[in-house]
Design a protein around this motif. Sequence first.
Motif, PDB file in Angstrom:
ATOM      1  N   GLU A   1      37.297  43.537  44.541  1.00 56.72           N
ATOM      2  CA  GLU A   1      37.723  44.869  44.133  1.00 56.72           C
ATOM      3  C   GLU A   1      37.359  45.133  42.677  1.00 56.72           C
ATOM      4  O   GLU A   1      36.937  46.239  42.318  1.00 56.72           O
ATOM      5  CB  GLU A   1      39.226  45.036  44.366  1.00 56.72           C
ATOM      6  CG  GLU A   1      39.582  45.230  45.847  1.00 56.72           C
ATOM      7  CD  GLU A   1      41.051  45.051  46.133  1.00 56.72           C
ATOM      8  OE1 GLU A   1      41.815  44.794  45.179  1.00 56.72           O
ATOM      9  OE2 GLU A   1      41.460  45.171  47.306  1.00 56.72           O
ATOM     10  N   ASP A   2      37.511  44.094  41.839  1.00 58.59           N
ATOM     11  CA  ASP A   2      37.047  44.229  40.451  1.00 58.59           C
ATOM     12  C   ASP A   2      35.530  44.368  40.399  1.00 58.59           C
ATOM     13  O   ASP A   2      34.989  45.124  39.575  1.00 58.59           O
ATOM     14  CB  ASP A   2      37.488  43.007  39.627  1.00 58.59           C
ATOM     15  CG  ASP A   2      38.987  42.972  39.400  1.00 58.59           C
ATOM     16  OD1 ASP A   2      39.622  44.044  39.487  1.00 58.59           O
ATOM     17  OD2 ASP A   2      39.524  41.873  39.150  1.00 58.59           O
TER      18      ASP A   2
ATOM     19  N   SER B   1      43.287  36.715  49.612  1.00 61.86           N
ATOM     20  CA  SER B   1      43.817  37.630  48.592  1.00 61.86           C
ATOM     21  C   SER B   1      43.068  37.473  47.275  1.00 61.86           C
ATOM     22  O   SER B   1      42.776  38.470  46.593  1.00 61.86           O
ATOM     23  CB  SER B   1      45.308  37.376  48.377  1.00 61.86           C
ATOM     24  OG  SER B   1      46.045  37.672  49.547  1.00 61.86           O
ATOM     25  N   LYS B   2      42.735  36.227  46.906  1.00 57.86           N
ATOM     26  CA  LYS B   2      41.963  35.991  45.685  1.00 57.86           C
ATOM     27  C   LYS B   2      40.558  36.601  45.811  1.00 57.86           C
ATOM     28  O   LYS B   2      40.041  37.205  44.864  1.00 57.86           O
ATOM     29  CB  LYS B   2      41.871  34.492  45.399  1.00 57.86           C
ATOM     30  CG  LYS B   2      43.190  33.836  45.020  1.00 57.86           C
ATOM     31  CD  LYS B   2      43.011  32.368  44.705  1.00 57.86           C
ATOM     32  CE  LYS B   2      44.333  31.701  44.358  1.00 57.86           C
ATOM     33  NZ  LYS B   2      44.917  32.235  43.115  1.00 57.86           N
TER      34      LYS B   2
ATOM     35  N   LYS C   1      45.388  49.842  47.769  1.00 55.19           N
ATOM     36  CA  LYS C   1      44.105  49.204  47.456  1.00 55.19           C
ATOM     37  C   LYS C   1      42.965  49.897  48.208  1.00 55.19           C
ATOM     38  O   LYS C   1      41.876  50.111  47.660  1.00 55.19           O
ATOM     39  CB  LYS C   1      44.155  47.724  47.842  1.00 55.19           C
ATOM     40  CG  LYS C   1      45.154  46.893  47.052  1.00 55.19           C
ATOM     41  CD  LYS C   1      44.668  46.617  45.656  1.00 55.19           C
ATOM     42  CE  LYS C   1      45.596  45.657  44.922  1.00 55.19           C
ATOM     43  NZ  LYS C   1      45.138  45.389  43.540  1.00 55.19           N
TER      44      LYS C   1
ATOM     45  N   ASP D   1      40.892  40.391  45.441  1.00 52.60           N
ATOM     46  CA  ASP D   1      41.081  40.789  44.040  1.00 52.60           C
ATOM     47  C   ASP D   1      39.757  40.738  43.273  1.00 52.60           C
ATOM     48  O   ASP D   1      39.428  41.653  42.511  1.00 52.60           O
ATOM     49  CB  ASP D   1      42.113  39.877  43.367  1.00 52.60           C
ATOM     50  CG  ASP D   1      43.522  40.093  43.898  1.00 52.60           C
ATOM     51  OD1 ASP D   1      43.798  41.190  44.425  1.00 52.60           O
ATOM     52  OD2 ASP D   1      44.346  39.162  43.792  1.00 52.60           O
TER      53      ASP D   1
ATOM     54  N   ARG E   1      41.057  41.715  52.087  1.00 55.44           N
ATOM     55  CA  ARG E   1      42.385  42.273  51.858  1.00 55.44           C
ATOM     56  C   ARG E   1      43.128  42.476  53.175  1.00 55.44           C
ATOM     57  O   ARG E   1      44.301  42.131  53.310  1.00 55.44           O
ATOM     58  CB  ARG E   1      42.265  43.606  51.110  1.00 55.44           C
ATOM     59  CG  ARG E   1      43.586  44.309  50.849  1.00 55.44           C
ATOM     60  CD  ARG E   1      44.432  43.544  49.842  1.00 55.44           C
ATOM     61  NE  ARG E   1      43.778  43.478  48.547  1.00 55.44           N
ATOM     62  CZ  ARG E   1      44.206  42.727  47.533  1.00 55.44           C
ATOM     63  NH1 ARG E   1      45.270  41.949  47.700  1.00 55.44           N
ATOM     64  NH2 ARG E   1      43.574  42.712  46.373  1.00 55.44           N
TER      65      ARG E   1
END
Length: 293
Positions: A249-250, A242-243, A48, A246, A165
Motif C-alpha cells: 500500500e505504501d 498484513s505486513k 484501506k 502494509d 489485505r
Amino acid sequence: VENGGTLADGMKQYPEAFDDLYVNMVRAGEAGGILDIILERLALQLEKSMKLKREIKTAMIYPCVVISAAIIVTAILLVFVIPTFADMFSDFGSALPLPTQIVINISNFCVNNWAIIFGTLALLLTLFFRFQATQRGKEVLHPIALKLPVFGEIIRKVAVARFSRTLGTMLSSGVPILDALYICARTAGNSVVERDVQRARVAISEGKSMVEPLSSSVVFPQMVVSMIGVGESTGALDAMLSKIADFYEDEVDNAVTAMKQLIEPLMILILGVIIGALVVAMYLPIFRMGTVI
C-alpha cells in the motif's frame, strides 16, 4: 435476525450492500463470538480499499483532463481556425508547403465528415466497454493492462496489496482458507490474479502449499511468495500477509506520486507538440509570403 436467522444470512440477502467478503467475515465473527472485533477489521479493510481506489482515481484525473483539453483544442483548430487560413492561402497562387497542405487536408476531412467521425468513435467506445465487461474481454485486456508502462506496475502492486489485505483479514477472523481464497479470487479485479489465486486454492485443497502456483505468477513478486511461504511454515500467514499489504500500500502511494510527476510534464509536452505543429504548419506560408509575392 428477529426470526431466528443469523446476521450473516440476513446480510447475504442484500449482495448490493454486503459482498461475499463482508458476509463470510460476519459469519466467522458470529461463530467465534467476536463479532465486534470482526466489524472493526471490516471497517479497516474497507478504509484501506477505498484509499487504494482514491489513489488510482487521483492519478488518472490529471492525464484525462490534459488529453481531453488536447482533443478539444485540436478539434477547434481543425474545424474553425484552419479553414480560415485555408481560404486565405487559396489566393496565393503558389503551392503550399507540405506540412500546411497535410493539415489543411485533415481539416477538410474533419469538416466534411464530422458526423462519420463522431459516429465511429461512439461505436468503437461502446464496443470496447461492452467487450471489456465480458469474460472473454477480461481475459484479453487484463494481461495487456499488466504490461502497460508505468500503469502496469501500479496495477500489479494494487493487486498484491488487495489480495494480501483481504486474505490476511479473513484468515485472522477465522474464515477457512479455502473460502477465503475463493473470495479473494472473486474480488481480485483482474482475471490474471483471479486465475493465479484459484490455482493456489486448488493446490491447498490437494494438501500442497500455495507457494508453487504463486511462484509462476507474473503478478506476485518472488519476495511476496517467499514471505507467504514463511508465513505458511510458521503458522503466521495472516500476520505476514498484513505486513505485505502494509508494504505494498505504501508502494502504491509512492508509485502514484512518481507517476503524477512523470505524467504532468509528459502531457504538457504532448499538448505543446500537437498545438505547436498545427500553428507552425499554418504560419509556414506566411513566412514564405515574400518569396511568393
